[in-house]
Design an enzyme around this catalytic site. Sequence first.
Site, mmCIF file in Angstrom:
data_model
loop_
_atom_site.group_PDB
_atom_site.id
_atom_site.type_symbol
_atom_site.label_atom_id
_atom_site.label_comp_id
_atom_site.label_asym_id
_atom_site.label_seq_id
_atom_site.Cartn_x
_atom_site.Cartn_y
_atom_site.Cartn_z
ATOM 1 N N ASN A 1 0.881 -1.171 0.000
ATOM 2 C CA ASN A 1 0.000 0.000 0.000
ATOM 3 C C ASN A 1 0.915 1.217 0.000
ATOM 4 O O ASN A 1 1.469 1.568 1.037
ATOM 5 C CB ASN A 1 -0.889 -0.030 1.252
ATOM 6 C CG ASN A 1 -1.680 1.262 1.425
ATOM 7 O OD1 ASN A 1 -1.780 2.060 0.495
ATOM 8 N ND2 ASN A 1 -2.241 1.453 2.615
ATOM 9 N N LYS B 1 0.243 4.276 -0.399
ATOM 10 C CA LYS B 1 -0.355 5.500 0.179
ATOM 11 C C LYS B 1 -0.051 6.694 -0.732
ATOM 12 O O LYS B 1 0.050 6.526 -1.940
ATOM 13 C CB LYS B 1 0.126 5.713 1.611
ATOM 14 C CG LYS B 1 -0.080 4.461 2.475
ATOM 15 C CD LYS B 1 0.060 4.711 3.940
ATOM 16 C CE LYS B 1 -0.145 3.389 4.684
ATOM 17 N NZ LYS B 1 -0.178 3.561 6.135
ATOM 18 N N HIS C 1 -9.590 1.625 4.458
ATOM 19 C CA HIS C 1 -8.350 1.814 5.219
ATOM 20 C C HIS C 1 -8.611 2.794 6.365
ATOM 21 O O HIS C 1 -9.378 3.748 6.211
ATOM 22 C CB HIS C 1 -7.240 2.350 4.300
ATOM 23 C CG HIS C 1 -5.896 2.298 4.950
ATOM 24 N ND1 HIS C 1 -5.486 3.258 5.851
ATOM 25 C CD2 HIS C 1 -4.897 1.387 4.881
ATOM 26 C CE1 HIS C 1 -4.277 2.931 6.293
ATOM 27 N NE2 HIS C 1 -3.901 1.797 5.718
ATOM 28 N N GLU D 1 -7.006 5.180 7.460
ATOM 29 C CA GLU D 1 -6.739 6.594 7.129
ATOM 30 C C GLU D 1 -7.922 7.199 6.376
ATOM 31 O O GLU D 1 -8.224 8.373 6.524
ATOM 32 C CB GLU D 1 -5.430 6.694 6.321
ATOM 33 C CG GLU D 1 -4.219 6.433 7.218
ATOM 34 C CD GLU D 1 -3.025 5.807 6.523
ATOM 35 O OE1 GLU D 1 -2.953 5.838 5.278
ATOM 36 O OE2 GLU D 1 -2.158 5.264 7.246
ATOM 37 N N GLU E 1 -5.751 -4.383 10.435
ATOM 38 C CA GLU E 1 -4.696 -3.399 10.672
ATOM 39 C C GLU E 1 -4.999 -2.628 11.951
ATOM 40 O O GLU E 1 -5.765 -1.658 11.925
ATOM 41 C CB GLU E 1 -4.623 -2.413 9.496
ATOM 42 C CG GLU E 1 -4.321 -3.075 8.175
ATOM 43 C CD GLU E 1 -3.702 -2.087 7.181
ATOM 44 O OE1 GLU E 1 -2.610 -2.366 6.696
ATOM 45 O OE2 GLU E 1 -4.314 -1.033 6.920
ATOM 46 N N GLY F 1 2.316 2.567 10.735
ATOM 47 C CA GLY F 1 3.310 3.625 10.574
ATOM 48 C C GLY F 1 3.987 4.034 11.874
ATOM 49 O O GLY F 1 4.679 5.038 11.940
ATOM 50 N N SER G 1 3.139 -1.823 10.440
ATOM 51 C CA SER G 1 4.582 -1.948 10.712
ATOM 52 C C SER G 1 5.119 -3.352 10.468
ATOM 53 O O SER G 1 6.006 -3.824 11.182
ATOM 54 C CB SER G 1 4.906 -1.480 12.134
ATOM 55 O OG SER G 1 4.545 -0.121 12.297
#
Length: 251
Positions: free
Chosen positions: A9, A11, A96, A98, A168, A174, A214
């Site tokens: 991904n 991003k 996702h 985000e 996730e 991250g 991560s």
Amino acid sequence: MRKKIVAGNWKMNTTLPEGVKLAKEVNEALAGVNAKCDVIICVPFTHLASVNNVIDANKLGLGAENCADHKSGAYTGEISAPMVASTGAKYVILGHSERRQYYGETAETLRAKVALALENGLTPIFCIGEVLEERENNKHFDVVKAQIEEGLFNLSAEDFGKIILAYEPVWAIGTGKTATDDQAQEMHHFIRSVVEGKYGKEVAENTSILYGGSCKPSNAKALFAKPDVDGGLIGGAALEAESFMGIVTAF
Ligand code: PGA
């Protein structure tokens, strides 16, 4: 048997030339190994068509990171599922954290996106996961169950069978703070039981559940060794061919 999958991904990273270069590097590296999993890269919309031209679709799958909740029309700036499919992409990340967090995506918008993705032959990689506070308050199982029920349980068993799930935990994305392999296994096993409760054992056993947050070459092997962890959705470590391949070859 369910598929083992490693998906990148990217991003909002890389310019078009940088993205094409990275895709070529991954494609070349894959040609030299006998990957024991499906490998996918999910890239910015602007890169899809160009990346599709430089990769071997038999070895490397291509996906988008999102798509619109409408088919076409007056939605300035949006990119529809048919547009994504027309680039040659076969996958799309949906839900996702985000997108949920920064762009207000709700279960209702996600149901519309999933339906449009499926109608257009795209395989959704559907993300779920709790924030730190929810885990600390022991609500993580309830939160993840609700995300699956509200986002996906309107689907027929046949359509659900086309979905790839990605667990996730938001606190691991991250941050460098990976879930332990036991934490991942515990949640993946729970997710499979939720799927089984709705669609039965066969569908549950055939659903690929990826871990994201991560994930890197140094921890991928232990995570992927867990029976309910079927691969990874990789952010930061997907931005360099070497580290991405280090995860691919962890299988
Ligand atoms: P990360 O991101 O690997 O950089 O933690 C994973 C993701 O958000 O998909």
